[in-house]
Design a protein around this motif. Structure first.
Motif, mmCIF file in Angstrom:
data_model
loop_
_atom_site.group_PDB
_atom_site.id
_atom_site.type_symbol
_atom_site.label_atom_id
_atom_site.label_comp_id
_atom_site.label_asym_id
_atom_site.label_seq_id
_atom_site.Cartn_x
_atom_site.Cartn_y
_atom_site.Cartn_z
ATOM 1 N N ASP A 56 -78.205 26.524 -20.410
ATOM 2 C CA ASP A 56 -77.669 27.756 -19.852
ATOM 3 C C ASP A 56 -77.244 27.497 -18.420
ATOM 4 O O ASP A 56 -78.073 27.310 -17.534
ATOM 5 C CB ASP A 56 -78.724 28.861 -19.899
ATOM 6 N N LEU A 57 -75.930 27.473 -18.201
ATOM 7 C CA LEU A 57 -75.404 27.110 -16.895
ATOM 8 C C LEU A 57 -74.714 28.268 -16.204
ATOM 9 O O LEU A 57 -73.949 28.045 -15.280
ATOM 10 C CB LEU A 57 -74.406 25.951 -17.040
ATOM 11 N N SER A 58 -74.928 29.504 -16.660
ATOM 12 C CA SER A 58 -74.244 30.598 -15.987
ATOM 13 C C SER A 58 -74.635 30.600 -14.526
ATOM 14 O O SER A 58 -75.785 30.354 -14.172
ATOM 15 C CB SER A 58 -74.601 31.936 -16.638
ATOM 16 N N GLY A 59 -73.667 30.859 -13.651
ATOM 17 C CA GLY A 59 -73.930 30.812 -12.220
ATOM 18 C C GLY A 59 -75.114 31.676 -11.835
ATOM 19 O O GLY A 59 -75.959 31.296 -11.037
ATOM 20 N N LEU A 107 -78.713 30.296 -12.210
ATOM 21 C CA LEU A 107 -79.205 29.375 -11.200
ATOM 22 C C LEU A 107 -79.237 30.006 -9.816
ATOM 23 O O LEU A 107 -80.202 29.870 -9.083
ATOM 24 C CB LEU A 107 -78.340 28.108 -11.180
ATOM 25 N N ALA A 148 -78.643 22.453 -10.445
ATOM 26 C CA ALA A 148 -77.914 21.866 -11.564
ATOM 27 C C ALA A 148 -78.193 20.370 -11.665
ATOM 28 O O ALA A 148 -78.286 19.815 -12.772
ATOM 29 C CB ALA A 148 -76.419 22.115 -11.401
ATOM 30 N N TRP A 166 -76.971 25.904 -5.854
ATOM 31 C CA TRP A 166 -76.620 25.759 -7.257
ATOM 32 C C TRP A 166 -76.531 24.282 -7.643
ATOM 33 O O TRP A 166 -77.023 23.863 -8.696
ATOM 34 C CB TRP A 166 -75.278 26.443 -7.548
ATOM 35 N N ALA A 202 -70.347 26.652 -12.694
ATOM 36 C CA ALA A 202 -71.071 26.636 -13.958
ATOM 37 C C ALA A 202 -70.130 26.361 -15.123
ATOM 38 O O ALA A 202 -70.451 25.598 -16.043
ATOM 39 C CB ALA A 202 -71.788 27.964 -14.165
#
Length: 616
Positions: A405-408, A411, A342, A338, A386
């Motif tokens: 969009d950073l929802s776990g 990724l 990221a 992740w 996230a």
């Protein structure tokens, strides 16, 4: 001799007592997973904090512990700090065997409360004592070495710092109750270690004869031959061959460097073949800069292919570092993946890249010790990481992080907040269903149809049946706490012959019903915690096509989920109905907090298990 009691350890009061297990519970839930689930359901409220003193942590054995061939195991059962739901995690080796010998009358040690100061629980000669822990801060190997005359299950720095996927390590880090954060629960309770001194229970001649026959059957079974040849490391080549090896943050299904971290590389690097309990070979012992280690299949999959590292020595050293810190290798690999993704998106300021084992190891060390804000967030799982990144004022190219969009799960995929292991279910409908409906979160051990379905076409009905029946059977076998691989030999009668040998009258039909009861009880526990059909969904990442075009079809998956609930006899909302609960003799667990299905009961058809005509 039948085990008929539990040892209750109250860390708040500093008291240890032994109490009988209700006979009805022993018959209906057996031990291990089932009995642990029953105690959790009985004694926890829906809002219990997994890291609070009210949570329970069960070190559970089974009615056959110490008798079965294969590796003796124990079940760690608790409410998960990672998922907020039910958790059972398993470990083998010498510790559960010593625990079974030290407490010959007990099916479980139930730990509650929290100590004011670091504490160690010592069990021997049928009794237990709480003593101050002198080694708080030590890693798992150092802690075990402090007790050369005993077997030890302990936490390392990750557990002490309450990392949500900290493990409980035994046999100096060779074995771990790894998934879901049982080590964090120990850390919150200030319980550094359980030290067991005990010999294997005496085996009667009739059981020894059964042991020898079962052992011979296992040696001739496909699973036994596979385990003898490769441990679990051959999983790397298998997953790569069929295109199911999650590579570099789930971006591909094959890894060009798979040969460098698979079984051939392990054999070349091994200093010896670890001997498993009772003639069942263990893994390959290797020497790393972190000390000796026994990498399992998850190590080269999650820390090798998953991180793009193709050097076995580097992967083994990274795995050994996780073992000493007491942190789950699957969740750790997902946290690093992740972070790489990221960082590539410009939403975290980190220099780690795929293929960089030194940077990965440094990040895992930071996570285990929660040394900085990002490491602290990663220590709670990728979803929390996230959220941390989204709160960060800096986003990609200087944009606000809310624009990305950073929802776990976007990724790195998770189910019920637990990161998926390395089998990619895109193109494998049964594996997708198994992940989605797993009762503890993203898990490949409840059912693993990928081993067959990639080679054979199956109808939806066949897929559903295979997954549900495997989940039910493993609910039984994990309540007996049988060796995970030996369980394949016991599937025909679910261990009924073995139970009769120790004076417990079950047949295959009654055990199948017990398995359905245990699986449904855990479903009720999770429902009480707020889980429903929405939590059986697969993450968006798996609906995105891989390089080869494989992806999950959402509409088709919803139809499969409907068929699964129908097979189970549950409503379309994914909750058991009152009528179905009654057929499983679970009325005594229903209370005002138990959500039940509001849908009309799905037609059970041939999904129902055979009726148990024996009196309970």
């Amino acid at each position: 001799m039948q085990r008929e009691s539990v040892l209750r350890v109250d860390l708040t009061r500093g008291a240890v007592t032994e109490e009988p297990v209700p006979e009805q519970w022993r018959r209906r839930y057996l031990g291990g997973k089932g009995l642990g689930a029953r105690y959790l359901y009985e004694e926890l409220s829906a809002d219990a904090d997994p890291l609070g003193p009210e949570n329970r942590l069960c070190f559970a054995l089974g009615p056959l512990s110490g008798y079965l061939p294969g590796e003796t195991r124990y079940a760690a059962v608790t409410k998960s700090p990672l998922t907020g739901g039910f958790l059972d995690s398993y470990a083998g080796g010498q510790f559960p065997l010593a625990l079974a010998g030290a407490l010959p009358n007990c099916l479980a040690v139930i730990v509650q409360g929290a100590a004011d100061e670091p504490t160690t629980l010592v069990v021997e000669d049928g009794a237990a004592d709480l003593v101050p822990a002198e080694n708080w801060g030590a890693d798992t190997v150092e802690t075990a070495e402090a007790y050369p005359d005993a077997s030890v299950a302990c936490i390392g720095p990750a557990g002490e710092n309450e990392v949500a996927y900290a493990t409980v390590a035994s046999d100096a880090g060779d074995h771990h109750a790894g998934r879901g954060g049982v080590g964090a629960v120990m850390g919150a309770k200030r319980l550094k270690a359980v030290v067991a001194r005990g010999d294997r229970p005496e085996i009667p001649p009739a059981i020894e004869e059964l042991r020898e026959r079962t052992d011979a059957e296992y040696a001739d079974h496909a699973t036994g031959r596979w385990q003898a040849a490769s441990g679990t490391l051959e999983s790397v080549e298998f997953a790569d061959e069929v295109g199911a090896l999650a590579t570099e943050g789930w971006q591909a299904g094959r890894f060009e460097g798979s040969e460098g971290v698979g079984i051939s590389a392990a054999r070349d690097a091994a200093i010896e073949r670890e001997r498993g309990d009772d003639r069942v070979p263990g893994g390959f012992r290797v020497d790393t800069e972190e000390g000796e280690s026994v990498p399992r299949g998850a190590t080269p999959i999650s820390l090798g292919a998953g991180l793009g590292i193709d050097d076995f020595d580097a992967v083994a050293a990274l795995g050994a570092a996780c073992d000493r810190l007491g942190v789950d290798v699957i969740e750790s690999g997902s946290a690093v993946s992740w972070t790489v993704l990221a960082a590539e998106a410009g939403v975290v300021d980190e220099t780690v890249e795929f293929g960089d084992d030194e940077a990965a190891r440094e990040l895992v060390e930071r996570i285990a010790r929660r040394e900085d804000p990002l490491a602290d967030a990663l220590g709670q799982g990728v979803a929390e990481a996230a959220a941390f990144a989204a709160r960060n004022e800096r986003g990609g190219d200087g944009a606000d992080a809310g624009d990305t969009d950073l929802s776990g799960e976007e990724l790195v995929p998770t189910v019920k907040a637990m990161a998926l292991p390395g089998y990619d279910p895109r193109g494998a409908e049964g594996m997708a269903l198994a992940y989605a409906t797993s009762d503890r979160g993203g898990c490949h051990r409840r059912a693993r149809p990928v081993e067959e379905e990639v080679f054979h076409d199956r109808s939806r009905a066949e897929t559903v049946r295979e997954v549900a029946e495997a989940q039910t059977a493993r609910s039984v076998l994990w309540s007996l706490v049988a060796d995970d691989f030996l369980g394949d030999v016991l599937r025909e009668d679910l261990g009924a012959e073995w139970l009769r040998a120790v004076g417990i009258d079950h047949d295959a039909a009654s055990l199948a019903r017990a398995g359905e009861r245990i699986w449904t009880l855990v479903r009720l526990f999770n429902a009480r915690e707020g889980f429903d059909r929405a939590d059986d969904e697969l993450p968006a990442r798996l609906r995105q096509a891989r390089e080869d075009g494989a992806a999950i079809d959402p509409a088709a998956f919803e139809r499969t989920l409907d068929a699964y609930y129908e097979f189970r006899g549950w409503g379309r909302d994914g909750l058991p109905t009152r009528e179905f609960v009654t057929t499983l003799d679970l009325d005594d667990v229903i209370d005002a907090e138990t959500p039940l299905s509001t849908d009309a009961p799905a037609p059970a058809g041939d999904a129902t298990v055979p009726d148990d005509t024996q009196t309970e």
